[in-house]
Design a protein around this motif. Structure first.
Motif, PDB file in Angstrom:
ATOM      1  N   SER A  23      -1.002  16.186   6.128  1.00 53.46           N
ATOM      2  CA  SER A  23      -1.377  15.587   4.849  1.00 53.46           C
ATOM      3  C   SER A  23      -0.946  16.385   3.619  1.00 53.46           C
ATOM      4  N   ASP A  28      -1.588  13.527   1.272  1.00 54.93           N
ATOM      5  CA  ASP A  28      -1.283  12.143   1.652  1.00 54.93           C
ATOM      6  C   ASP A  28      -2.264  11.772   2.758  1.00 54.93           C
ATOM      7  N   THR A  81      -2.830   9.111   4.254  1.00 61.13           N
ATOM      8  CA  THR A  81      -2.362   8.181   5.291  1.00 61.13           C
ATOM      9  C   THR A  81      -1.690   8.921   6.439  1.00 61.13           C
ATOM     10  N   ARG A  82      -1.488  10.222   6.243  1.00 61.38           N
ATOM     11  CA  ARG A  82      -0.888  11.054   7.298  1.00 61.38           C
ATOM     12  C   ARG A  82      -1.756  12.301   7.508  1.00 61.38           C
ATOM     13  N   MET A 128       0.838  -1.209   0.000  1.00 62.85           N
ATOM     14  CA  MET A 128       0.000   0.000   0.000  1.00 62.85           C
ATOM     15  C   MET A 128       0.869   1.254   0.000  1.00 62.85           C
ATOM     16  N   THR A 129       2.003   1.181   0.717  1.00 58.52           N
ATOM     17  CA  THR A 129       2.912   2.326   0.760  1.00 58.52           C
ATOM     18  C   THR A 129       3.472   2.626  -0.620  1.00 58.52           C
ATOM     19  N   CYS A 130       3.850   1.578  -1.356  1.00 58.69           N
ATOM     20  CA  CYS A 130       4.375   1.761  -2.711  1.00 58.69           C
ATOM     21  C   CYS A 130       3.322   2.372  -3.625  1.00 58.69           C
ATOM     22  N   GLU A 131       2.094   1.914  -3.459  1.00 62.14           N
ATOM     23  CA  GLU A 131       0.997   2.438  -4.271  1.00 62.14           C
ATOM     24  C   GLU A 131       0.768   3.911  -3.978  1.00 62.14           C
ATOM     25  N   ARG A 132       0.816   4.265  -2.707  1.00 63.78           N
ATOM     26  CA  ARG A 132       0.641   5.663  -2.314  1.00 63.78           C
ATOM     27  C   ARG A 132       1.770   6.521  -2.882  1.00 63.78           C
ATOM     28  N   ASP A 133       3.019   6.054  -2.743  1.00 65.95           N
ATOM     29  CA  ASP A 133       4.166   6.823  -3.222  1.00 65.95           C
ATOM     30  C   ASP A 133       4.116   7.014  -4.739  1.00 65.95           C
ATOM     31  N   LEU A 147      -5.946   6.796  -0.127  1.00 61.11           N
ATOM     32  CA  LEU A 147      -4.504   7.036  -0.056  1.00 61.11           C
ATOM     33  C   LEU A 147      -4.126   8.495  -0.305  1.00 61.11           C
ATOM     34  N   SER A 169      -6.597   2.527  -2.464  1.00 59.65           N
ATOM     35  CA  SER A 169      -5.809   1.314  -2.678  1.00 59.65           C
ATOM     36  C   SER A 169      -6.721   0.208  -3.196  1.00 59.65           C
TER      37      SER A 169
END
Length: 218
Positions: A40, A33, A35-36, A1-6, A111, A105
């Motif tokens: 964000s 972002d 997720t933060r 999921m992190t890779c997808e977000r990045d 995301l 995601s």
């Protein structure tokens, strides 16, 4: 999921960089972002519109943001959702026209958000200033048109409404009829010259002669 977000942030950040050179100063573009939420805002163009900067929290943005509905429906298995044509209000009370796209995601977790906010107060103020500086439009001279109620009817209806007055010669009456019909635009219709000539009992060359004189006066 992190890779997808990045990956999404990298792609959208490039788009935001392109918009930076084209957006007017009353239009803000923001990349979040999600997720933060505590920080964000990843990238922002024209942050003065909402008073935000990079690193600000998600909740530091305009109030009543309909785009937040996309965060509450994380179970929907769709890649994106678009929320458009809604209004938000900044902390200082400015009303913005807003639109947001939420990217999810594969599991349906929100995301990234890409948001546009337009300060229309600037445009409306400019319009008010121009209205104040410009003279009011002159009232159009309204002349009574005896044919106003028949402009949507046929040429025969128009001709039948016109009557020769006692002070008019037959020639003057014909000239007036032709002038009225010309003013209504009937001579733009194919075959109208022959039609009027027959109705008035003259040749089409007579009609053309009268029309030429009208054009000379114009």
């Amino acid at each position: 999921m992190t890779c997808e977000r990045d990956r999404l942030i990298t792609l959208l950040a490039a788009s935001l960089q392109a918009l930076k050179t084209t957006l007017p100063l009353n239009t803000e573009a923001v990349l979040h972002d999600l997720t933060r939420p505590e920080s964000s805002v990843v990238h922002i163009v024209n942050g003065h519109v909402s008073g935000r900067k990079e690193g600000d929290a998600l909740l530091s943005g305009p109030d009543e943001d309909t785009g937040f509905l996309g965060l509450l429906e994380a179970s929907r298995r769709v890649p994106t959702r678009v929320f458009s044509d809604y209004t938000t209000t900044t902390k200082t009370g400015t009303t913005l026209n807003s639109a947001s796209t939420i990217y999810y995601s594969e599991e349906g977790v929100p995301l990234v958000a890409f948001c546009i906010n337009v300060d229309m107060d600037v445009v409306l103020k400019l319009k008010r200033d121009l209205d104040y500086l410009l003279p009011p439009p002159a009232a159009a001279d309204v002349t009574e048109n005896p044919l106003a109620d028949i402009q949507d009817k046929s040429l025969d209806d128009v001709i039948s409404k016109l009557r020769q007055t006692g002070s008019e010669s037959k020639t003057d009456f014909r000239k007036r009829v032709i002038a009225e019909i010309h003013a209504l635009g009937f001579f733009k219709i194919k075959g109208s010259v022959n039609h009027v000539a027959k109705a008035l009992g003259v040749t089409r060359y007579t009609i053309y002669n009268y029309l030429d004189k009208l054009h000379d006066k114009a």
